[in-house]
Design a protein around this motif. Sequence first.
Motif, PDB file in Angstrom:
ATOM      1  N   VAL A 187       0.871  -1.173   0.000  1.00 58.57           N
ATOM      2  CA  VAL A 187       0.000   0.000   0.000  1.00 58.57           C
ATOM      3  C   VAL A 187       0.909   1.223   0.000  1.00 58.57           C
ATOM      4  N   VAL A 188       0.832   2.033  -1.052  1.00 56.89           N
ATOM      5  CA  VAL A 188       1.651   3.236  -1.145  1.00 56.89           C
ATOM      6  C   VAL A 188       0.709   4.433  -0.971  1.00 56.89           C
ATOM      7  N   ALA A 189       0.524   4.869   0.254  1.00 57.02           N
ATOM      8  CA  ALA A 189      -0.422   5.946   0.548  1.00 57.02           C
ATOM      9  C   ALA A 189      -0.260   6.351   1.997  1.00 57.02           C
ATOM     10  N   ARG A 190      -0.668   7.583   2.292  1.00 55.29           N
ATOM     11  CA  ARG A 190      -0.536   8.078   3.660  1.00 55.29           C
ATOM     12  C   ARG A 190      -1.781   7.815   4.495  1.00 55.29           C
ATOM     13  N   ARG A 191      -2.888   8.430   4.136  1.00 52.09           N
ATOM     14  CA  ARG A 191      -4.060   8.392   5.015  1.00 52.09           C
ATOM     15  C   ARG A 191      -5.224   7.735   4.292  1.00 52.09           C
ATOM     16  N   LYS A 192      -5.223   6.435   4.266  1.00 53.89           N
ATOM     17  CA  LYS A 192      -6.305   5.677   3.645  1.00 53.89           C
ATOM     18  C   LYS A 192      -6.919   4.762   4.700  1.00 53.89           C
ATOM     19  N   ASP A 193      -7.734   3.825   4.230  1.00 52.91           N
ATOM     20  CA  ASP A 193      -8.407   2.926   5.170  1.00 52.91           C
ATOM     21  C   ASP A 193      -7.535   1.693   5.417  1.00 52.91           C
ATOM     22  N   HIS A 194      -6.347   1.948   5.960  1.00 51.18           N
ATOM     23  CA  HIS A 194      -5.416   0.851   6.233  1.00 51.18           C
ATOM     24  C   HIS A 194      -6.003  -0.139   7.240  1.00 51.18           C
ATOM     25  N   ALA A 195      -6.773   0.371   8.183  1.00 50.85           N
ATOM     26  CA  ALA A 195      -7.339  -0.510   9.198  1.00 50.85           C
ATOM     27  C   ALA A 195      -8.251  -1.558   8.566  1.00 50.85           C
ATOM     28  N   LEU A 196      -8.972  -1.179   7.528  1.00 51.22           N
ATOM     29  CA  LEU A 196      -9.835  -2.133   6.837  1.00 51.22           C
ATOM     30  C   LEU A 196      -9.008  -3.257   6.230  1.00 51.22           C
ATOM     31  N   LEU A 197      -7.897  -2.900   5.598  1.00 51.25           N
ATOM     32  CA  LEU A 197      -7.038  -3.912   4.981  1.00 51.25           C
ATOM     33  C   LEU A 197      -6.467  -4.851   6.039  1.00 51.25           C
ATOM     34  N   LEU A 198      -5.979  -4.302   7.145  1.00 45.98           N
ATOM     35  CA  LEU A 198      -5.376  -5.142   8.180  1.00 45.98           C
ATOM     36  C   LEU A 198      -6.414  -6.046   8.836  1.00 45.98           C
ATOM     37  N   SER A 199      -7.659  -5.595   8.859  1.00 42.12           N
ATOM     38  CA  SER A 199      -8.725  -6.465   9.348  1.00 42.12           C
ATOM     39  C   SER A 199      -9.048  -7.543   8.327  1.00 42.12           C
ATOM     40  N   ALA A 200      -9.037  -7.182   7.035  1.00 43.61           N
ATOM     41  CA  ALA A 200      -9.402  -8.129   5.984  1.00 43.61           C
ATOM     42  C   ALA A 200      -8.410  -9.275   5.870  1.00 43.61           C
ATOM     43  N   ILE A 201      -7.117  -9.002   6.037  1.00 47.40           N
ATOM     44  CA  ILE A 201      -6.134 -10.077   5.830  1.00 47.40           C
ATOM     45  C   ILE A 201      -6.246 -11.157   6.894  1.00 47.40           C
ATOM     46  N   ARG A 202      -6.903 -10.859   8.003  1.00 46.82           N
ATOM     47  CA  ARG A 202      -7.072 -11.880   9.040  1.00 46.82           C
ATOM     48  C   ARG A 202      -7.922 -13.037   8.543  1.00 46.82           C
ATOM     49  N   SER A 203      -8.690 -12.816   7.455  1.00 43.55           N
ATOM     50  CA  SER A 203      -9.518 -13.879   6.890  1.00 43.55           C
ATOM     51  C   SER A 203      -8.757 -14.735   5.882  1.00 43.55           C
ATOM     52  N   LEU A 204      -7.543 -14.325   5.504  1.00 42.65           N
ATOM     53  CA  LEU A 204      -6.783 -15.070   4.510  1.00 42.65           C
ATOM     54  C   LEU A 204      -6.165 -16.315   5.144  1.00 42.65           C
ATOM     55  N   GLN A 205      -6.288 -17.434   4.450  1.00 39.09           N
ATOM     56  CA  GLN A 205      -5.718 -18.675   4.953  1.00 39.09           C
ATOM     57  C   GLN A 205      -4.215 -18.725   4.741  1.00 39.09           C
ATOM     58  N   ARG A 206      -3.762 -18.101   3.686  1.00 34.02           N
ATOM     59  CA  ARG A 206      -2.336 -18.128   3.344  1.00 34.02           C
ATOM     60  C   ARG A 206      -1.623 -16.962   4.021  1.00 34.02           C
ATOM     61  N   PRO A 207      -0.524 -17.204   4.746  1.00 40.06           N
ATOM     62  CA  PRO A 207       0.190 -16.098   5.398  1.00 40.06           C
ATOM     63  C   PRO A 207       0.742 -15.110   4.368  1.00 40.06           C
ATOM     64  N   VAL A 208       0.559 -13.832   4.634  1.00 38.94           N
ATOM     65  CA  VAL A 208       1.051 -12.799   3.736  1.00 38.94           C
ATOM     66  C   VAL A 208       1.827 -11.768   4.541  1.00 38.94           C
ATOM     67  N   ALA A 209       2.544 -10.908   3.809  1.00 38.18           N
ATOM     68  CA  ALA A 209       3.174  -9.731   4.401  1.00 38.18           C
ATOM     69  C   ALA A 209       2.524  -8.503   3.779  1.00 38.18           C
ATOM     70  N   VAL A 210       2.302  -7.486   4.582  1.00 38.65           N
ATOM     71  CA  VAL A 210       1.716  -6.229   4.107  1.00 38.65           C
ATOM     72  C   VAL A 210       2.700  -5.107   4.408  1.00 38.65           C
ATOM     73  N   VAL A 211       3.047  -4.348   3.380  1.00 37.06           N
ATOM     74  CA  VAL A 211       3.923  -3.186   3.533  1.00 37.06           C
ATOM     75  C   VAL A 211       3.091  -1.941   3.312  1.00 37.06           C
ATOM     76  N   CYS A 212       2.950  -1.109   4.338  1.00 33.20           N
ATOM     77  CA  CYS A 212       2.220   0.162   4.243  1.00 33.20           C
ATOM     78  C   CYS A 212       3.258   1.269   4.183  1.00 33.20           C
ATOM     79  N   LEU A 213       3.526   1.756   2.983  1.00 39.03           N
ATOM     80  CA  LEU A 213       4.550   2.775   2.781  1.00 39.03           C
ATOM     81  C   LEU A 213       3.897   4.149   2.810  1.00 39.03           C
ATOM     82  N   GLY A 214       4.224   4.932   3.837  1.00 42.27           N
ATOM     83  CA  GLY A 214       3.669   6.275   3.950  1.00 42.27           C
ATOM     84  C   GLY A 214       2.955   6.534   5.250  1.00 42.27           C
ATOM     85  N   THR A 215       2.647   5.495   6.012  1.00 44.34           N
ATOM     86  CA  THR A 215       1.913   5.698   7.262  1.00 44.34           C
ATOM     87  C   THR A 215       2.838   6.085   8.413  1.00 44.34           C
ATOM     88  N   GLY A 216       4.035   5.507   8.451  1.00 39.91           N
ATOM     89  CA  GLY A 216       4.872   5.664   9.615  1.00 39.91           C
ATOM     90  C   GLY A 216       4.230   4.986  10.812  1.00 39.91           C
TER      91      GLY A 216
END
Length: 355
Positions: A187-216
Amino acid sequence: MTILHLSGEGHQAGSSISIALLARVQREAGQRAIVACPPGSFLFNRVRECGGEAVPLEFGTGASARLGELIASESVTVVNAHSSSDRALCRRMRAARRLDPALVFTRRAMPLTTLPGLIADRLLVDQVIAVSRAVARVLVRRGLPRRLVRVVHNAADRSRLAPPAPAAVEVARRRCALPGDRPVIGVVARRKDHALLLSAIRSLQRPVAVVCLGTGSAPALEAAARQAAPHIVRLLPFDPEVRPYYELFDIVALPTRSEGMSLSLLEAMTLGMPIVTTDAGGNGECVRNGIEALLVPRGDRRLLARALGALLDEPSLAARLGEAAARRAARFGTERLVADTAAAYAAAMRRREAA
């Protein structure tokens, strides 16, 4: 033609990158483009790094006098204001008959201007540029005359997207500290709905990595990142050199509830990345669901998770969408940006002359 771009913000954001790009391609087209913004800001430095004209302007006490002097000394033809503080300054100066050139406002985000501000715009501004049809619709619905609004889509800065050096990719990889055993969602963005994405990945069966570039670092997102385990989440600060990070991403996500026209989405399209985004604002004008990307309703965690899972599980789908996105990105080139902006300026100058 001498164009004076104003930005009272100039911070690290896609809007600053877009303003610097517009000024650069206008110069390349034979126009003179000056950018006035806070000294030492990201925008100020970026314009100068590109060989452009950036002049210091603080949007506080004395700004109107300084702006008036600048307009007179540089024989400015068009003033183009890009953010709320400079738009407010221009309204005051035009109302006091102290701003004579054609006045253009560019609306880069979904409008939040109050009714008195929009009424003032009807009376004082010569042209309003909306960066998407979605932004234009809101402006017209709120009371701006349709004849006053023109849509000029953003463009991606392809000079930022040249293949990076291997060393730069390695620096980005070390900064992200990613394991090599899982796909990466970027995710290349500062102020978006990152919380929605981090909640959504909890439903994924396959382990993933998420890089949020811009949030700090952000406490709420850090808590959501911990709750997403066993998935790995990296919250990184803004980096103007984004290209090496795209080499690490398997999917680009843009979860947002409000969007003018996303620069990061245009960049991902240009690079042919598989994209999942929400159907908010101008996103649907950039990509079409099932053709160049997967679009899900705003705030829908379940469908966002399903779309991410589809791209992870079906490499052929991801490849097809990425190829189609790269083809569609050609619609949002800098040649069209310059031509459409010039047409908006010409309309503003005609309206100013008539007035």
